[in-house]
Design a protein around this motif. Structure first.
Motif, mmCIF file in Angstrom:
data_model
loop_
_atom_site.group_PDB
_atom_site.id
_atom_site.type_symbol
_atom_site.label_atom_id
_atom_site.label_comp_id
_atom_site.label_asym_id
_atom_site.label_seq_id
_atom_site.Cartn_x
_atom_site.Cartn_y
_atom_site.Cartn_z
ATOM 1 N N THR A 1 -63.839 -98.937 43.795
ATOM 2 C CA THR A 1 -62.803 -97.940 43.516
ATOM 3 C C THR A 1 -61.454 -98.619 43.283
ATOM 4 O O THR A 1 -60.736 -98.288 42.337
ATOM 5 N N LEU B 1 -74.447 -93.438 41.615
ATOM 6 C CA LEU B 1 -73.346 -93.038 42.481
ATOM 7 C C LEU B 1 -73.139 -91.535 42.494
ATOM 8 O O LEU B 1 -72.687 -90.974 43.473
ATOM 9 N N ILE C 1 -68.179 -99.511 47.818
ATOM 10 C CA ILE C 1 -67.544 -98.382 47.125
ATOM 11 C C ILE C 1 -66.022 -98.533 47.158
ATOM 12 O O ILE C 1 -65.344 -98.302 46.157
ATOM 13 N N ARG D 1 -78.492 -98.547 47.201
ATOM 14 C CA ARG D 1 -77.253 -97.781 47.189
ATOM 15 C C ARG D 1 -76.126 -98.644 47.759
ATOM 16 O O ARG D 1 -76.342 -99.435 48.667
ATOM 17 N N LEU E 1 -70.098 -104.005 41.936
ATOM 18 C CA LEU E 1 -71.159 -103.037 42.203
ATOM 19 C C LEU E 1 -72.526 -103.670 41.966
ATOM 20 O O LEU E 1 -73.428 -103.560 42.797
#
Length: 114
Positions: free
Chosen positions: A60, A104, A56, A50, A74
């Motif tokens: 983003t 996600l 993240i 993860r 990612l």
């Protein structure tokens, strides 16, 4: 090291990951997902953890201007091992991105008024 397993003309590329290595990854990262991408008679396997908050945040921010580069960030930050072709072949890479997006959004949540 790339490992090929051949059965009935289907070739699996998994980077030589052993069950023991996978167990160690799960112990270290808590949650590990396996992504399988079938391409004709080949199956390419990748193992991913993860993303952390920094990943993240970067994904983003990048996704607003360059979705492919966001996918690369990612991929690179969550990659634990598997078929090298998942990163090198653009078509396989894009299919992995589809699956990582599911990772996600894979948790369920609920809200209760108290």
């Amino acid at each position: 090291m790339e490992t090929k397993v051949q059965t009935n003309e289907v070739k699996t590329f998994d980077g030589g990951m052993t069950p023991e290595q996978i167990a160690q990854l799960k112990e270290k990262h808590r949650k590990v997902v396996r992504v399988d991408v079938v391409d004709g008679e080949e199956t390419h396997v990748g193992y991913f953890k993860r993303p952390d908050f920094a990943t993240i945040k970067a994904v983003t921010k990048l996704s607003k201007t360059d979705e492919v580069e966001a996918g690369r960030v990612l991929f690179k930050n969550c990659w634990l091992g598997g078929s090298q072709w998942l990163e090198q072949d653009a078509v396989l890479f894009m299919k992995v991105q589809e699956q990582l997006g599911k990772m996600l959004n894979g948790c369920m949540g609920s809200l209760k008024n108290l």
